[in-house]
Scaffold this motif. Structure first.
Motif, PDB file in Angstrom:
ATOM      1  N   GLY A  12      40.311  52.216  40.775  1.00 29.08           N
ATOM      2  CA  GLY A  12      40.703  53.511  40.477  1.00 29.08           C
ATOM      3  C   GLY A  12      41.624  53.824  39.080  1.00 29.08           C
ATOM      4  N   ASP A  13      42.068  55.021  38.927  1.00 29.04           N
ATOM      5  CA  ASP A  13      42.527  55.264  37.791  1.00 29.04           C
ATOM      6  C   ASP A  13      43.830  54.718  37.567  1.00 29.04           C
ATOM      7  N   PHE A  14      44.271  54.076  38.407  1.00 28.42           N
ATOM      8  CA  PHE A  14      45.633  53.371  38.487  1.00 28.42           C
ATOM      9  C   PHE A  14      45.532  51.735  37.962  1.00 28.42           C
ATOM     10  N   ASN A  15      44.454  51.257  38.091  1.00 28.78           N
ATOM     11  CA  ASN A  15      43.951  49.983  37.504  1.00 28.78           C
ATOM     12  C   ASN A  15      42.707  49.827  36.626  1.00 28.78           C
ATOM     13  N   ASP A  16      42.853  50.880  35.859  1.00 24.01           N
ATOM     14  CA  ASP A  16      41.589  51.128  35.036  1.00 24.01           C
ATOM     15  C   ASP A  16      40.249  50.968  35.346  1.00 24.01           C
ATOM     16  N   TRP A  17      40.078  51.092  36.657  1.00 22.29           N
ATOM     17  CA  TRP A  17      38.749  50.873  37.478  1.00 22.29           C
ATOM     18  C   TRP A  17      38.268  49.526  37.295  1.00 22.29           C
ATOM     19  N   ASP A  18      39.116  48.538  37.392  1.00 23.01           N
ATOM     20  CA  ASP A  18      38.985  47.171  37.172  1.00 23.01           C
ATOM     21  C   ASP A  18      38.796  46.651  38.581  1.00 23.01           C
ATOM     22  N   ARG A  19      37.402  45.812  38.877  1.00 24.97           N
ATOM     23  CA  ARG A  19      37.412  45.559  40.227  1.00 24.97           C
ATOM     24  C   ARG A  19      37.834  44.337  40.540  1.00 24.97           C
ATOM     25  N   SER A  20      38.477  43.648  39.494  1.00 23.52           N
ATOM     26  CA  SER A  20      38.882  42.279  39.848  1.00 23.52           C
ATOM     27  C   SER A  20      40.659  42.289  39.904  1.00 23.52           C
ATOM     28  N   LYS A  21      41.144  43.416  39.870  1.00 24.19           N
ATOM     29  CA  LYS A  21      42.625  43.578  39.991  1.00 24.19           C
ATOM     30  C   LYS A  21      42.980  43.724  41.494  1.00 24.19           C
ATOM     31  N   HIS A  22      42.333  44.264  42.250  1.00 24.98           N
ATOM     32  CA  HIS A  22      42.767  44.562  43.653  1.00 24.98           C
ATOM     33  C   HIS A  22      41.570  44.375  44.504  1.00 24.98           C
ATOM     34  N   PRO A  23      41.272  42.981  44.877  1.00 27.26           N
ATOM     35  CA  PRO A  23      40.392  42.576  45.918  1.00 27.26           C
ATOM     36  C   PRO A  23      41.057  42.776  47.393  1.00 27.26           C
TER      37      PRO A  23
END
Length: 77
Positions: A12-23
């Protein structure tokens, strides 16, 4: 719930759309993750198996300039 998925990530916009940050972790047959977010409106989606974006069926759809499925949620105090 995504019973056939091997991996799910929250982006999401809270983690720059980075799939590695919140599995997400599978617990009792359902995927979950806990985040501490400041009050505000956030756009987000789930990524299944590193490739398939899906919106959250439990929240309203959000407009996305890229045509990808996203959802929106507002966090209050």
């Amino acid at each position: 719930a995504a019973p056939a998925a091997g991996r799910v990530a929250l982006i999401g916009d809270f983690n720059d759309w980075d799939r590695s940050k919140h599995p997400l972790r599978r617990q009792s047959g359902e995927w979950s993750v806990t985040l501490d977010l400041k009050p505000g409106r956030y756009r987000y989606a789930f990524v299944l198996d590193d490739s398939r974006w899906v919106a959250d069926p439990g929240t309203p759809a959000a407009e996305d300039e890229f045509g990808t499925p996203t959802s929106a949620i507002t966090i209050s105090n």
